[in-house]
Enzyme design. Structure first.
Site, PDB file in Angstrom:
ATOM      1  NE  ARG A 224     117.780 -17.437  59.969  1.00  0.00           N
ATOM      2  CZ  ARG A 224     118.627 -16.610  59.352  1.00  0.00           C
ATOM      3  NH1 ARG A 224     118.561 -15.304  59.570  1.00  0.00           N
ATOM      4  NH2 ARG A 224     119.532 -17.081  58.530  1.00  0.00           N
ATOM      5  CG  HIS A 272     116.977 -10.589  56.402  1.00  0.00           C
ATOM      6  ND1 HIS A 272     116.415 -11.836  56.517  1.00  0.00           N
ATOM      7  CD2 HIS A 272     118.268 -10.746  56.809  1.00  0.00           C
ATOM      8  CE1 HIS A 272     117.319 -12.703  56.953  1.00  0.00           C
ATOM      9  NE2 HIS A 272     118.457 -12.061  57.147  1.00  0.00           N
TER      10      HIS A 272
END
Lengths: 309, 309
Positions: A224, A272
């Site tokens: 993250r 991502h």
């Protein structure tokens, strides 16, 4: 008949509809699956934090929220959510992450970038050490981190792992607590971040943590964006104390075109893609949790609201 | 006292001397190890094909030639060699090869080059399939090929392997013979070459073989340069039928700066670094073979002069 609301992002509905129906049928559940219901008629909510549903108050009879994502930081603080919330754990997500992490650890281990970008006719062999002599660290030993640690150990790397609580993984030296964190940081020629985003892990990779890593270490973040103090990392990269970073997740996504990470020569930005939830296998997790709930069995992967994951 | 001649390349003597002495001592052998002896006094010859020794006739009492390299094509045809010749098989060489092959297969599988070379601020996620849906082929299932096939299968790839003779490897579908070769070529979205260089394998990857591979396949050659018909591969790369190749070995090494492979945009040249013999582990192989010979036991990894490996 169970009324199951698909409240994931609308763009993913065409991909999920058939696999969800198949998984519910396979689990022996009689389900009416829709993207719209009167809220008070919904039994289960299939969810992703980018959903249009942000107020759970009207869902008066719903029994659980079944998240399509491994990350729950976009929902766990929602005060209107009073029913159990389950994270996504599924084989496809784990497998994809293992492949991505092994690929980038091996890439750094062997110095492959120099070959990809340096095709200038110069024959200059450099032999890397064997993986058995390469020290890799992983922060976070949940489903994803543990699977990556095991896979790297099977590839012969010297793997040290750190998690908040004590863990045992074959072939991996594990640590916990503040002192353990310093040990793993100091060990890691290549460091992989797979912690959840929680108040405790925010900026865990700050200037002090970076200073504890070996000079010239590599950093890989498929976890993250909030785990990293971006200014501290950029300073360490510019100074060469961190030789290179591969970053897949960011505080703001898409990463804005003007963000310094795009322009830092020793950073690889990936959009991502380290892993994504796969429709077939995640549908099986959702159907299994629905079946468990209906059978009065405990749900899998329930989020602890205090720990926030 | 055994007289063992180190006839590898002079440049590697400083690296090998101590590990060889340690390995002989550990094997309980009393050895005089030197780079010079009167030829008729030599019992064993530690060798590499780039040695100054090319005429074995004067080594009248020598019992075996122990090669430091896995490849023997530079010595196997030597008519003056009448004593057994052993190839090098050792853990370090195998481990290094497994790491290099896994790294490049994963790199192609995930399309990592696009990220390394395309840092232009464009956020364009593309999700590769999982390894379980990616078909990889390996030609050559000797010590190196079998180890790579196993490691790729453990990473979940759909691995098909081909060898001259039938082989059985856990998790790998194996084939042999001409028909088997066509099957493996047709299967291989990513193809790895780990065959030895012999008259039978020369140009095994020719225009016909390349045409049997899936359109847009990737080729990885850490085996031997002679396996590939270079003109045919360059034509297939220019046509895009082969999307990309990573080549570590060549007919002429160093690869000359003017060679088209350096200038072909969809080729990555690596300078014969896929793996190297490691001094410690290969010294143990040499000491073990010397011990076996002295004890009257069969040598390990003896080269078959007819098959040429």
């Amino acid at each position: 008949m169970l009324n199951v609301l698909y409240a994931g992002h609308a763009s993913r509905w065409p991909k999920y509809r058939a696999p969800l129906l198949a998984a519910f049928a396979e689990a022996g559940l009689n389900v009416d699956l829709r993207t719209e219901f009167p809220p008070e008629e919904v039994d289960y909510i299939i969810y992703s934090p980018n959903s249009r549903v942000q107020d759970f108050t009207p869902y008066t009879r719903a029994k659980a929220v079944l998240n399509l994502w491994a990350g729950v930081e976009g929902i766990v603080g929602n005060k209107t959510l009073k029913i159990p919330l389950a994270r996504m754990v599924e084989d496809g997500l784990t497998e994809g992450m293992v492949e991505w992490v092994c690929a980038h650890v091996l890439r750094y281990h062997l110095g492959i970038d120099a070959h990809i970008t340096g095709q200038d006719g110069t024959w200059a062999p450099v032999y890397p050490p064997l993986a058995r002599d390469r020290r890799v660290g992983i922060l976070g030993l949940g489903a994803l981190g543990a699977a990556c640690a095991s896979a790297l150990a099977r590839l012969n790397f010297q793997v040290a792992g750190w998690a908040r609580s004590e863990k045992f993984i074959d072939g991996v030296t594990t640590f916990s607590g503040a002192e353990g964190l310093a040990t793993v940081l100091g060990h890691s020629e290549i460091l992989v971040l797979l912690l959840p985003a929680t108040p405790d892990t925010e900026n865990i990779i700050d200037a002090q943590a970076l200073a504890q890593m070996p000079h010239g270490a590599r950093l890989i973040n498929p976890g993250r964006g909030q785990l990293i103090d971006d200014d501290a990392l950029l300073a360490a990269l510019e100074a060469g104390r961190i030789a290179h970073a591969t970053l897949d997740v960011f505080r703001t996504e898409p990463l804005p075109p003007e963000h310094p990470y795009w322009h830092q020569p020793n950073v690889t930005v990936t959009p991502h893609v380290a892993s994504e939830t796969r429709a077939e296998s995640s549908s099986r997790t959702i159907a299994e949790n629905t079946r468990r709930s209906e059978a009065g069995e405990p749900l899998l992967y329930v989020v602890d609201r205090v720990r926030a994951y």
